[in-house]
Motif scaffolding. Structure first.
Motif, short mmCIF file in Angstrom:
data_model
loop_
_atom_site.label_atom_id
_atom_site.label_comp_id
_atom_site.label_asym_id
_atom_site.label_seq_id
_atom_site.Cartn_x
_atom_site.Cartn_y
_atom_site.Cartn_z
N ALA A 41 2.47 1.78 -3.37
CA ALA A 41 1.51 2.21 -4.37
C ALA A 41 1.26 3.70 -4.21
O ALA A 41 1.16 4.46 -5.19
CB ALA A 41 0.21 1.43 -4.22
N LYS A 42 1.18 4.13 -2.94
CA LYS A 42 0.91 5.53 -2.67
C LYS A 42 2.10 6.38 -3.14
O LYS A 42 1.92 7.40 -3.82
CB LYS A 42 0.71 5.71 -1.17
N ARG A 56 0.84 -1.20 0.00
CA ARG A 56 0.00 0.00 0.00
C ARG A 56 0.88 1.25 0.00
O ARG A 56 0.66 2.19 -0.75
CB ARG A 56 -0.92 -0.02 1.23
N SER A 76 4.31 5.73 -5.35
CA SER A 76 4.61 5.74 -6.79
C SER A 76 3.38 6.09 -7.62
O SER A 76 3.33 5.84 -8.82
CB SER A 76 5.16 4.38 -7.22
N ALA A 77 2.36 6.66 -6.96
CA ALA A 77 1.09 6.90 -7.65
C ALA A 77 1.28 7.75 -8.90
O ALA A 77 0.60 7.57 -9.91
CB ALA A 77 0.10 7.55 -6.70
N LYS A 78 2.23 8.70 -8.85
CA LYS A 78 2.35 9.62 -9.98
C LYS A 78 3.33 9.11 -11.05
O LYS A 78 3.39 9.68 -12.13
CB LYS A 78 2.83 10.97 -9.46
N LYS A 129 -0.37 -2.35 -10.86
CA LYS A 129 -0.70 -1.67 -9.62
C LYS A 129 0.45 -0.77 -9.16
O LYS A 129 0.24 0.22 -8.48
CB LYS A 129 -0.98 -2.70 -8.52
#
Lengths: 376, 782
Positions: free
Chosen positions: A37-38, A34, A40-42, A50
């Motif tokens: 993912a947060k 989680r 590397s969101a951009k 994912k």
């Protein structure tokens, strides 16, 4: 739709991960995934993934700045190649000796990229097309006729539909014709379901779908792959751990964890772990630590085997002696690891004792050598 | 050194407008070279000072001839121990290729009229504390915790990748950034890797003094081109700043003196540049970086596609199938990998990884070469070989060869002549060694026409050789060609043999042959690396017969040789030991039948002989050998011949009693096996057999118990078994047998002369007779 399914699954899967005997990677490392993912969101990522490729690399190799240890010990360039292969239109084939953590690596990769490592086909001599593509719920099939409702999807079907990675374990254990089911799926990325009505007849793969297959180099002779299928995979060889310190730590940690898990209050000395790992490495590489060549046995002496030997020695020491693991116990269980089917291997190991271990005059090597009569 | 001091030093280092500009290079880096030539063009310095051998300054004009690169400056000398007067040879290379910053600096300086000087301490004076043979290596940069930590932080694999990432693949990198990055990288390495070695400090002190002298001598600014590792210390020494290792301590001068020193240009090749490993490793893949350099010079953006197509040609040339689809996959992967690594274009490692990933459909064994990857490396390596311009002084090897031929009066002439050498004479031996070395290096004009054959050793009564000497037009060319192996004849021959050993696989007999070649060329050619590759060959020998034949050669060289000077040679001990162990191991695992069973016996005899002659060399006791041989002897899967030989070996090593041998004999009483077993036993335990009449009696008893058919079946192999004895031995054995059976009979009467056929006939008649008696019921009732 796809998102919904995964969410419900991870929430409902029999509750607390603590009670599971072996939780899958995506549950075990849920927090880390989680966070990654947060973070590397951009970053740009391949469609359907994912995490971004760099975040996947960080997940597998750890991140010293965040104090996360590596989950898999391997070269960076090797992992970069693996991840890039999955982002292209070729599948990834991990090959290597048994016990080099191929399946574990494929689990980590699928968990990081698709958030789901459970779409797994276990290859065996008995694997059929049904296990790979789909089969039917016959009661519904008879009452309703062929419909999506009556279809029982298998991992490949699910992976294509929801755009996820599918793991195919021990692919070379399957018969050639079964392996070749993958041919059209990997090149055209479409699966034909001939029984369904025209509109639903073709299942096109969603973005994010790909296949990670693993194969054991020892078994490959049994069912050689077809050239056509080979072409659709990028092959990567997973090597035994190159660095002795890393292997030492891994064996020490895993052996003691296995022992405590089976409620045996025994730990194995770092000194003995070193002896065990050195022995395994030398026999595996055909070279002593000071660079002399030696014969190698035909059996696989993987890190996993070293852990199993240490574990067995610990259990032995606890139940049948005073609870202190001795070199003698290691020698006894070494026989079980080395001697699988080829009687010549025993000669090789004996020669190794006579020739290499004899010369090491320090403890615990001497005790190890003195126990050589156990090699029967 | 605190942060403040480091900042000050770093500021001084990055100042490219100062009187003395310190330009840090990584040797053989195109990016360094390009930015350096720009700097020199802009700055128009009075002199360019380069980290290179200052004893070459007198001949520095030789570098401006029309050479074809790569070439190298070779510095060599002979070191004499004062006490023992033994001399050793040492040498080191300073290789230059087209894109070397040092080379580019020389060219740039010349075109703007600046003076060029080498400022490094001559190698002969600093070598004592060094292990390299290649002066432009990256040893200082590669090692250490700082680089490791930085690689981890930047997520790259090793120093080569780190350098590519920071410098080489950054095509738009400005000089300012370059200076900043390289100085800070090297300074940090220096700070983390204290203490700085004595040789580095000595060299830096020397370089600093040279710079000071040049400041006085030349007008205008100076550009100091050195490995980045030294820049910091030089700047600190010159401007009174602080830097680790910028102080000197007292020099000690040892008990050795330097004799015969020299420095000269010699040819070099990309292959050599790329093959260097360990302390000598520099930038890999010269072919790739040459390509990158050219692209850079033409101010083009880097394009990897010509390289890829060269690669495809090379692979297709090797008959590898490589479809267009494969190429598309390689191209895609290369781009994707480069993107993952954050690079705008595909670079060396990306290309390698893309090929590995897409084209290899097999297991890559760890540490083993894959022909596929080799081909890729070959393309990236390039195959350029240097050539010296006309008028350059000849390479040192050529002069060495000429000198030696002169000394021994062996200079070939056009008419040609034959000379005969007596190897027992020291002078003849020296000449023979010289000629053998020339033969190993394939110098034209020398051929061996006859003489003692040391690998067959069938006639060692006379130790001699016959050589044919004739001048050939290719003589000189072949000498220059051979310069690539080294600068002295002995080391060059050793290097050539080492290369041959490296090209052979799993063959101990070949190792032994190379060893004999080396011995013929003189023990100096038995270099450490040659011995190591021979050891590797012996270790990988899979056949018992191969290993023991090698052992036989070794035993000869170590124990019996009189002409080659290898008797009791320290360097051979390890080989003897290892070959013996290998033979013993193979003896135990031997399973396949061999075409010539006698070679098995020969092997066993050699092993016993080695143990008997050299118990001090081997690390096995008789008991330990006994343990292994006993396992061989009791292994039911082994051929009876080998088991017999094993029994014989145990017997002759005192590891088995006569009783136990007699028991073993009973195991092999089957007529199919008896002969083979005895052949093995007799061959190895020849003396014991003659000394123990019990054995003969037991054999006799066995034979008497045979039915006639059985005896006939056993006869051929029995006869073969006894052929290993001489007639006299047979006579002796038989007479003792008779004596013990029938003491009242005179042996000579019993040994009526009859040939084998008559005896056989007699046996047949007897057989028929007894059968007739039986048929008529006339046999005696018991």
């Amino acid at each position: 739709m796809a998102k919904k399914r995964t969410r419900t699954k991870s929430a409902s899967s029999n509750g607390d991960p603590q009670t599971l005997q072996r939780p899958p990677a995506e549950i075990l490392f849920a927090d880390e995934l989680r966070a990654l993912a947060k973070a590397s969101a951009k970053d740009p990522k391949p469609p359907g993934w994912k995490l971004s490729p760099r975040a996947v690399l960080k997940f597998v190799l750890g991140d010293p700045s965040e104090d996360r240890p590596a989950k898999f010990v391997g070269r960076r360039a090797f992992l970069e190649r693996c991840i890039v292969s999955l982002a292209t239109n070729r599948g990834l084939m991990l090959i290597g000796e048994p016990g080099t953590a191929k399946s574990y690596l494929s689990e980590l990769l699928t968990a990081a990229i698709s958030g789901d490592s459970t779409l797994t086909i276990q290859g065996s001599a008995g694997t059929t097309e049904d296990n790979i593509r789909y089969s039917w719920n016959y009661a519904l099939l008879v009452s309703e006729g062929p419909s999506e409702n009556a279809l029982v999807p298998a991992p490949l079907y699910l992976g294509m539909k929801h755009g996820k990675l599918v793991r195919f374990e021990e692919i070379t254990r399957c018969a050639l014709e079964i392996q070749d089911v993958l041919l059209s799926v990997l090149s055209d990325r479409v699966m034909a379901v001939a029984e369904l009505p025209e509109a639903q007849r073709s299942l096109y793969a969603s973005n994010g779908f790909n296949v990670i297959a693993t194969a054991n180099t020892r078994d490959r002779g049994v069912n050689e792959m077809s050239a056509a299928l080979k072409r659709r995979f990028n092959f990567e060889t997973v090597h035994p751990i190159a660095d002795i310190q890393e292997e030492l730590q891994l064996v020490q940690r895993e052996t003691n964890r296995n022992l405590s898990r089976s409620q045996v209050p025994v730990t194995i000395d770092p000194e003995l772990t070193e002896l065990l790992v050195t022995t395994f490495r030398e026999l595996r590489q055909g070279k002593t630590v000071d660079g002399k060549g030696i014969e190698t046995p035909s059996t696989v002496l993987s890190t996993a085997e070293a852990v199993a030997t240490g574990y067995a020695a610990g259990v032995h020491a606890y139940y049948y002696s005073d609870g202190q693991v001795q070199p003698l116990h290691l020698v006894r269980h070494l026989v079980g690891s080395v001697l699988k089917d080829n009687p010549d291997d025993l000669k090789t190991v004996r020669h190794y004792f006579d020739h290499v271990i004899k010369k090491r005059k320090t403890e615990p090597w001497q005790a190890f050598y003195d126990a050589r009569d156990e090699l029967i | 050194m605190d942060e403040h001091q480091m900042d000050a030093l770093q500021r001084r280092l990055c100042d490219d407008q100062a009187d003395v500009v310190f330009y840090p290079v990584r040797h053989h880096s195109p990016a360094s070279a390009d930015l350096l030539s720009q700097l020199i063009e802009e700055l128009k310095p009075g002199a360019v000072l380069i980290e290179g051998p200052s004893d070459f300054n007198d001949s520095i004009n030789e570098l401006s001839l029309e050479h074809e690169l790569p070439i190298a400056i070779y510095s060599y000398f002979q070191l004499v121990e004062n006490q023992s007067q033994t001399a050793t040879h040492h040498g080191v290379y300073y290789p230059f290729c087209e894109y070397s910053p040092e080379w580019v600096a020389i060219q740039a300086a010349r075109s703007c009229g600046a003076a060029v000087r080498f400022i490094d301490l001559p190698w002969a004076e600093s070598f004592e504390h060094e292990r390299t043979t290649h002066r432009y290596a990256d040893a200082e940069l590669r090692r250490g915790r700082y680089v490791q930590a930085l690689c981890e932080r930047l997520q790259v694999e090793d120093f080569d990748d780190l350098w590519d990432r920071l410098i080489e693949s950054q095509l738009g990198l400005s000089r300012r950034d370059y200076l900043h990055r390289v100085h800070s990288l090297c300074l940090n390495i220096r700070v983390w890797e204290q203490p700085i070695s004595l040789s580095d400090r000595q060299r830096e002190a020397f370089m600093a003094a040279e710079i000071r002298a040049s400041q006085a001598r030349f007008e205008g600014p100076l550009v100091v081109v050195t490995g980045g590792f030294h820049s910091g210390a030089l700047a600190a020494r010159l401007s009174g700043l602080d830097c680790p290792g910028s102080t000197d301590d007292a020099q000690e001068n040892g008990a050795r003196r330097i004799a015969q020193r020299g420095i000269a240009l010699t040819t070099y090749s990309y292959q050599r540049l790329d093959n260097l490993t360990g302390y000598d490793a520099g930038m890999p893949s010269p072919g790739f970086y040459e390509y990158a350099w050219r692209q850079r010079r033409d101010r083009r953006t880097f394009d990897h596609q010509p390289l890829l197509s060269r690669l495809v040609d090379a692979l297709r040339g090797r008959k590898q199938t490589l479809s267009t689809a494969d190429l598309i996959a390689v191209e895609t992967s290369a781009q994707a990998i480069a993107a993952l690594r954050g690079r705008p274009h595909v670079w060396r490692r990306d290309l390698l990884d893309a090929v590995t990933s897409c084209l290899i459909k097999d297991e890559l064994e760890y540490g083993c070469a894959s022909p596929f990857i080799d081909a890729v490396h070959e393309v990236l390596r390039g195959e350029r070989r240097g050539r010296l311009a006309q008028g350059t002084r000849l390479p040192p090897l050529v002069r060495d060869i000429q000198d030696q031929l002169e000394t021994f009066g062996l200079r070939p002439d056009q008419r040609g002549r034959q000379i005969e050498l007596d190897l027992t004479d020291p002078e003849g031996r020296k000449q023979s060694r010289l000629l053998h070395r020339l033969r190993i290096l394939e110098i034209r004009g020398f051929s061996r026409r006859g003489g003692t054959d040391f690998s067959q050793r069938d006639n060692l009564d006379r130790l001699w050789e016959l050589w044919q000497l004739r001048w050939s037009p290719e003589f000189e060319a072949s000498c220059i060609e051979a310069s690539r192996y080294g600068t002295r004849l002995s080391t060059a021959a050793a290097a050539c043999l080492t290369q041959q050993a490296a090209q052979t696989e799993r063959d101990a007999t070949a190792a032994a042959e190379l060893l004999i070649l080396a011995a013929q060329a003189g023990v100096e050619t038995l270099s450490q690396s040659l011995l190591e590759s021979l050891e590797r060959l012996i270790h990988s020998e899979p056949r018992f017969v191969g290993a023991t034949s090698c052992l036989e050669h070794l035993l000869f060289l170590y124990c019996f040789d009189e002409a080659l000077g290898t008797q009791r040679l320290e360097a051979l001990r390890t080989l003897v030991r290892e070959t013996f162990s290998r033979s013993l191991a193979l003896c135990e695992s031997h399973g396949r039948p061999v075409s010539d069973p006698r070679s098995l016996l020969r092997g066993m005899r050699t092993m016993r002989e080695t143990f008997r002659r050299l118990p001090d060399v081997l690390d096995w006791t008789a008991e330990e050998i006994g343990d292994v041989i006993r396992r061989v002897q009791s292994d039911a899967h082994k051929p009876p011949l080998l088991r017999g030989a094993a029994a014989g070996m145990l017997w002759s090593l005192g590891q088995a009693t006569t009783e136990s041998v007699l028991e073993d004999l009973l195991f092999f009483s089957d007529p199919e096996q008896l002969g083979d077993f005895l052949a093995g036993l007799f061959a190895v335990a020849r003396e014991q057999v003659q000394r123990q009449p019990e054995l003969l009696r037991a054999i006799d008893q066995l034979l008497l118990d045979y039915a006639a058919d059985d005896f006939q079946a056993a006869l051929p192999s029995l006869r073969l078994a006894f052929t290993s004895f001489t007639p006299r031995e047979k006579h002796h054995m038989l007479s003792t047998l008779f004596q013990s059976l029938q003491p009242h009979l005179k042996p000579s009467a019993a040994l009526a002369t009859a040939d084998a056929e008559t005896v056989q006939e007699a046996v047949a008649i007897e057989e028929r007779l007894f059968e007739a008696v039986k048929r008529y019921g006339l046999e005696r009732q018991r």
